[in-house]
Design an enzyme around this catalytic site. Structure first.
Site, short mmCIF file in Angstrom:
data_model
loop_
_atom_site.label_atom_id
_atom_site.label_comp_id
_atom_site.label_asym_id
_atom_site.label_seq_id
_atom_site.Cartn_x
_atom_site.Cartn_y
_atom_site.Cartn_z
N HIS A 233 0.84 -1.20 0.00
CA HIS A 233 0.00 0.00 0.00
C HIS A 233 0.87 1.25 0.00
O HIS A 233 0.45 2.32 -0.44
CB HIS A 233 -0.90 0.04 1.24
CG HIS A 233 -1.96 -1.00 1.26
ND1 HIS A 233 -1.74 -2.27 1.76
CD2 HIS A 233 -3.25 -0.98 0.84
CE1 HIS A 233 -2.86 -2.97 1.66
NE2 HIS A 233 -3.79 -2.22 1.10
N ASP B 204 -4.56 -6.24 -7.68
CA ASP B 204 -4.81 -5.61 -6.40
C ASP B 204 -5.12 -4.14 -6.68
O ASP B 204 -4.94 -3.65 -7.80
CB ASP B 204 -3.58 -5.76 -5.50
CG ASP B 204 -3.92 -5.69 -4.01
OD1 ASP B 204 -5.04 -5.27 -3.67
OD2 ASP B 204 -3.07 -6.07 -3.19
#
Length: 481
Positions: free
Chosen positions: A184, A256
């Protein structure tokens, strides 16, 4: 953009939206062929199961979308569990039990809960082999550090999910378990050559593919020996070369979330989307805050790439063929029966106890030590406080040990940790408390990597509501139902 290319491009996209109802722009895009949506609890998509069922029904009046979600059970939960904790333990607990049939039951029930509210595509299971204790984002989301153990539970989880009529999605290819960085926030390095990947990271993906997983999710990972510095999500060597050709996978490949720093930090979401399609991805998860504006910009970027000859229309048609096959598969399946008892059974069987539990005269004082979360988990509640109303929340501030010990005078003491091996403050406060109270019980609700030299010790292998209830039962805070 021609009508055909526009529809093919839309069919690859999974945007998000805020709130519990579908906005007009989304319904219009679904009518125009949008691939689907990704739901997020933090954006208000899942206030209740009843609201979610109404939302998915609303969207299906406009099109035939994939309705995707991250519902792993355990610490990563969206379907109601984000507010109360999941009734199903996560993968680490299932790996500790090591009963693949039980894993199959848990995932079949979890899938049945998703199907009941109209979710047809689950971004689970995580089949990463967690070989790095200090991994900040996988941890208890993994079945464990042994490739063969992860493989047998990966296959069971895929089978159970799809028995409920929901598409499973093995993630995060080629494997996020050997990293100490969070994708992230950066592009994590996986320093593994093909030989090591073959005997470690790829073992569970092969098992998931053999079990018939309908989807595989890419991770934003740098494998220098394979991707040469490019994140796997944007790498043809990883997606086409490794996953398609070497592993022989023929199903849907989804990225993702592309808003993550590891995918789009330097190039932006529209360009990352183009590169992921060029690399071989079929569906693009855009991220929790990527709504109409991002969708429009991404469609324009795909159109420009086709016009410039960077992206072949055949690549979009190839993606449409795979996603169309998945939608036909979904239409032919019926949901299974919900079996929440399987979750509590797994949580109870997963607990490991070292030492003899004391027989307290009255309720013990429970002290829960502060633990930082991660973006994937989010602010999901955890701990034993539902069964210990006067539980103390401790962050290791100066003098805190003395204050806790004073409150625990004449009572038993339970110290609750979460991934203490990653939090020096948890370890220091625990040692200080045990110096004065060697009779205290320590409960680890993350990975049991660190443990104090003495004290009765419980490892739950997860912090879901089911794990907490199982621990509360053993500690006498509640009686087993």
């Amino acid at each position: 953009m021609t009508d055909d290319i526009a529809r093919l491009a839309r069919g690859t996209l999974l945007p998000s939206f805020p709130g519990p109802t579908a906005p007009r722009w989304l319904l219009d895009e679904l009518e125009a062929g949008l691939g689907g949506v990704t739901l997020f609890a933090l954006t208000g998509n899942v206030p209740s199961p009843e609201s979610l069922a109404a939302l998915t029904a609303q969207m299906r009046k406009a099109g035939d979308p994939f309705v995707t979600i991250d519902e792993e059970g355990g610490d990563v939960t969206r379907l109601g569990g984000h507010a109360t904790g999941s009734p199903y333990p996560g993968n680490a607990a299932l790996g500790a039990v090591d009963d693949p049939e039980l894993t199959r039951r848990v995932y079949r029930s979890l899938g049945a809960e998703l199907a009941e509210v109209g979710v047809n595509f689950n971004f689970a299971p995580s089949v990463d082999v967690n070989t790095a204790d200090d991994n900040p984002v996988i941890g208890t989301r993994s079945f464990g550090p042994d490739p063969e153990l992860v493989a047998r539970h990966a296959a069971a989880a895929v089978t159970g999910t799809q028995e409920a009529g929901v598409a499973a999605c093995a993630k995060h290819f080629p494997g996020h378990g050997a990293t100490v960085e969070d994708s992230h926030l950066s592009v994590p390095l996986v320093d593994a050559d093909l030989e090591l990947l073959d005997r470690r990271e790829l073992v569970p993906f092969r098992a998931a593919i053999e079990a018939g997983t309908r989807a595989v999710m890419t991770g934003h990972l740098n494998l220098p020996a394979i991707t040469r510095g490019v994140p796997a999500t944007l790498s043809a060597a990883a997606i086409t070369g490794l996953l398609r050709e070497r592993l022989g996978y023929r199903g849907v490949i989804v990225t993702d979330a592309l808003d993550m720093e590891g995918a789009s930090g330097e190039i932006g979401i529209p360009e990352a989307s183009v590169r992921a399609l060029m690399a071989g991805a079929d569906l693009l998860c855009l991220g929790p805050n990527e709504h109409a504006e991002t969708l429009s910009a991404t469609l324009e970027a795909i159109s420009a790439a086709v016009r410039a000859g960077r992206l072949a229309p055949e690549r979009l048609a190839d993606a449409a063929e795979r996603t169309g096959a998945l939608k036909r598969w979904l239409a032919g399946h019926s949901p299974a029966v919900i079996d929440r008892a399987s979750g509590l059974e797994a949580a109870r069987r997963a607990i490991r106890v070292s030492g003899s539990l004391p027989g307290w005269n009255g309720a013990p004082l429970v002290v829960e030590l502060e633990a930082t979360g991660n973006i994937a988990v989010g602010p999901t509640p955890w701990g034993l406080n539902p069964w210990a109303p006067d539980a103390v929340q401790a962050d290791g501030a100066e003098g805190e040990a003395d204050r806790v010990l004073e409150r625990a005078t004449g009572r038993g003491l339970v110290v609750v940790l979460r991934d203490a091996h990653r939090h020096a403050g948890q370890r220091a406060l625990t040692n200080a408390l045990l110096t004065a109270r060697p009779d205290a019980v320590v409960v680890e609700m993350g990975l049991p990597v660190w443990r104090p030299g003495s004290a009765v010790y419980l490892a739950t292998y997860g912090a879901a509501a089911a794990n907490a209830q199982a621990a509360a039962e053993l500690l006498g805070l509640t009686t087993a139902a």
